[in-house]
Design an enzyme around this catalytic site. Structure first.
Site, mmCIF file in Angstrom:
data_model
loop_
_atom_site.group_PDB
_atom_site.id
_atom_site.type_symbol
_atom_site.label_atom_id
_atom_site.label_comp_id
_atom_site.label_asym_id
_atom_site.label_seq_id
_atom_site.Cartn_x
_atom_site.Cartn_y
_atom_site.Cartn_z
ATOM 1 N N SER B 128 0.830 -1.124 -0.447
ATOM 2 C CA SER B 128 -0.106 0.472 0.449
ATOM 3 C C SER B 128 0.652 1.239 -0.505
ATOM 4 O O SER B 128 2.004 1.416 -0.993
ATOM 5 C CB SER B 128 -1.358 -0.278 0.705
ATOM 6 O OG SER B 128 -1.817 0.618 1.335
ATOM 7 N N ASP B 282 -8.598 -5.794 -5.578
ATOM 8 C CA ASP B 282 -8.685 -4.114 -5.152
ATOM 9 C C ASP B 282 -8.691 -3.564 -5.032
ATOM 10 O O ASP B 282 -8.865 -3.086 -6.881
ATOM 11 C CB ASP B 282 -6.274 -3.723 -4.798
ATOM 12 C CG ASP B 282 -6.371 -2.976 -4.036
ATOM 13 O OD1 ASP B 282 -7.088 -2.042 -3.903
ATOM 14 O OD2 ASP B 282 -5.506 -2.518 -3.341
ATOM 15 N N HIS B 311 -8.107 -5.169 -0.763
ATOM 16 C CA HIS B 311 -6.602 -4.536 -0.438
ATOM 17 C C HIS B 311 -5.314 -5.336 0.754
ATOM 18 O O HIS B 311 -5.044 -5.435 0.433
ATOM 19 C CB HIS B 311 -7.085 -3.101 -0.276
ATOM 20 C CG HIS B 311 -5.993 -2.331 -0.489
ATOM 21 N ND1 HIS B 311 -4.327 -1.952 -1.410
ATOM 22 C CD2 HIS B 311 -5.574 -1.290 0.986
ATOM 23 C CE1 HIS B 311 -3.871 -1.346 -0.814
ATOM 24 N NE2 HIS B 311 -3.699 -0.869 0.731
#
Lengths: 337, 337
Positions: B128, B282, B311
């Site tokens: 991320s 995601d 995610h």
């Protein structure tokens, strides 16, 4: 913006609560034939009124008022039909009782049968919450509905859709400020936050990547966020929004004594000739959920709207998607039942 | 939870602002070889500290502290490194200057080179925001980074991701209540709202449909929302979250004098052997954006994490996805450069 109102008296809701002095606001377009064979019902979506439905109506379109009598009933909670904002104490504002999609449909049934004496609907169609009402109509009154065309909406609220709505509610739940009801600035700030939460969900990743908002006249992402989304809920009553969100979170065509929660049976019981139109990039009424439902219906075709406009492919904002929906409606209305 | 701190003095940020008394909190695992050839950098994600990175480390894993010297630097704004919550007035709280991913990486570069005398990194990896720092490392120090493995993160913040972050910010922007700073209850309410907004984004539609949260020990959607999401940001400093969200919204490996905004050139300039791992579901660091970037890199393979965990496929929460990432890291670390 003229519209009619049907007074429905004290109504017992699915929850058992009584909503006193209930009324439905609606608008009709076109003329009902003497044999009453040309009636179409077209319920509204979250936060919309009949006005936002009008893009789909017009001369030469499937929903042509020269041929059809089109009834657009306003969703309970939208500020025109009975809502937290227009119901007197003690049922006003946060005390407005919870209403379901089924409650909406039952009241619409009274409108259709009692006010207009209609016993068959040639078509029920609608976008988003309008699609959920469409499915409910076909499940609750299978012999009355000849055709349905739900677009960008499902027969129940699937779990992720429920979670999405949690996010939309969040800024309103967090901010106690607006509940005082006196400071319009605080209210508007909370409503802008709702718009910002909604922005990422309403349109797809590809829409933003490809700057689809340029087609709407916004020349930058910032202009689109402030010009479209910050204004989208401006002037709304937060209690109305929360009421409608509750309605949306608890939709399920089988959540009633007829189907006792048997969702598959409720889907199988739909007799209407059906065209289901999810948008391929819809992030919360997903094409996967629509495919699941369509497969379990007896007379239904899945016709995805191939679009980067996400959920808003069904809002009449771009000519390609609007034409696709209109074409499908024309084909469906031309088909025998 | 012990960790080290490197004092960096008064730092000029990309914005031109000076952050006085800047410091980086970091933790190291394993031992740096005398030839300094076994160093791995593994930056943290939004709202995380080094502790949340530890799932990927361990004996027998790719990131095995018996073989590698792994440095985990904490993101500026996360409460351990310089942050709104720990910087003295006048740069505290809402006055903390805006810091970029590039600012983070430049300070990490000082940590790596000045404190440890490392001139080559065998690998930079991260999830991320950690992936965004990973890309920035490879673009800013192409001759220093031998391999990178960004997972569930991109080389810049794509437009929809920016909009998603707008939604996460929204409950904090709307609710002025918490800014008084005295009423912890109001703060916690706003933080719960952030969690509710995040809930629909963090995991995929299919994860909720298939009740993936059962694997995490939650036996209902409601239990997952209240047990996982309502607690996810509990105890956080809202100013820290807003600071990190600004960082996340403005990531772009080319937004610096080296590349002058030429994103494609910045991607092409990366020399590191690269494995990019988006999660197939995601919703905000999308596989499409990762594919676009990977295609424009010279030495990069796209290896999607096939998962319904969205995610959070990259957060070490389920064995399948964790094994996939670990296997890819093992293969990458075994490859020559």
């Amino acid at each position: 913006m003229g519209y009619e109102v049907m007074e429905l008296g004290d109504v017992e809701l699915q929850s058992g609560a009584i909503l006193p002095g209930t009324f439905l606001a609606y608008k009709t377009y076109g003329t009902l034939r003497a044999d009453k064979s040309n009636a179409i019902l077209y319920p509204t979506a979250f936060g919309d009124t009949h006005v936002q439905n009008e893009w789909l109506l017009g001369e030469g379109k499937a929903l042509d008022p020269q041929h059809y009598f089109i009834i657009v009933p306003n969703l309970l909670g939208n500020g025109l039909s009975s809502s937290p904002s227009n119901t007197p104490a003690p049922w006003d504002r946060g005390n407005f009782p919870q209403v379901t999609i089924m409650d909406n449909v039952r009241l619409q049934h009274r409108l259709v049968t009692q006010r207009f004496g209609i016993s068959k609907l040639a078509l029920v169609t609608g976008w988003s919450f309008g699609a959920m009402q469409t499915f409910q109509w076909a499940a609750s009154y299978p012999d009355m509905v000849e055709r349905i065309a739900p677009f960008a909406g499902t027969a129940k609220t699937w779990p992720h859709t429920f979670v999405f709505f949690e996010g939309v509610k969040a800024p309103l739940e967090a901010d106690a400020g607006w509940r005082s009801g006196h400071d319009r600035q605080t209210v508007e700030k909370a409503l802008r936050a709702v718009g910002r939460v909604y922005a990422g969900w309403g349109f797809s990743q590809a829409f933003y990547r490809e700057e689809g908002y340029q087609q709407l006249g916004y020349d930058s992402l910032d202009a689109f966020l402030s010009g479209f989304w910050d204004r989208n809920f401006a002037g709304s009553d937060p209690y109305n929004l929360l009421s409608m969100l509750w309605t949306g979170q608890h939709a399920d065509i089988s959540a009633n004594p007829t189907y006792k929660g048997d969702f598959e049976q409720a889907l199988r019981s739909i007799k209407a000739r059906t065209v289901v139109m999810p948008a391929t990039t819809d992030l919360y009424f997903t094409p996967e959920d629509s495919a699941y439902e369509t497969l379990r219906m007896r007379n239904a075709a899945l016709r995805p709207i191939r679009s980067i406009w996400g959920h808003f492919a069904g809002r009449g904002l771009n000519p390609d998607d609007s034409r696709f929906i209109d074409d499908e409606l024309k084909r469906l209305l031309a088909s025998s039942v």
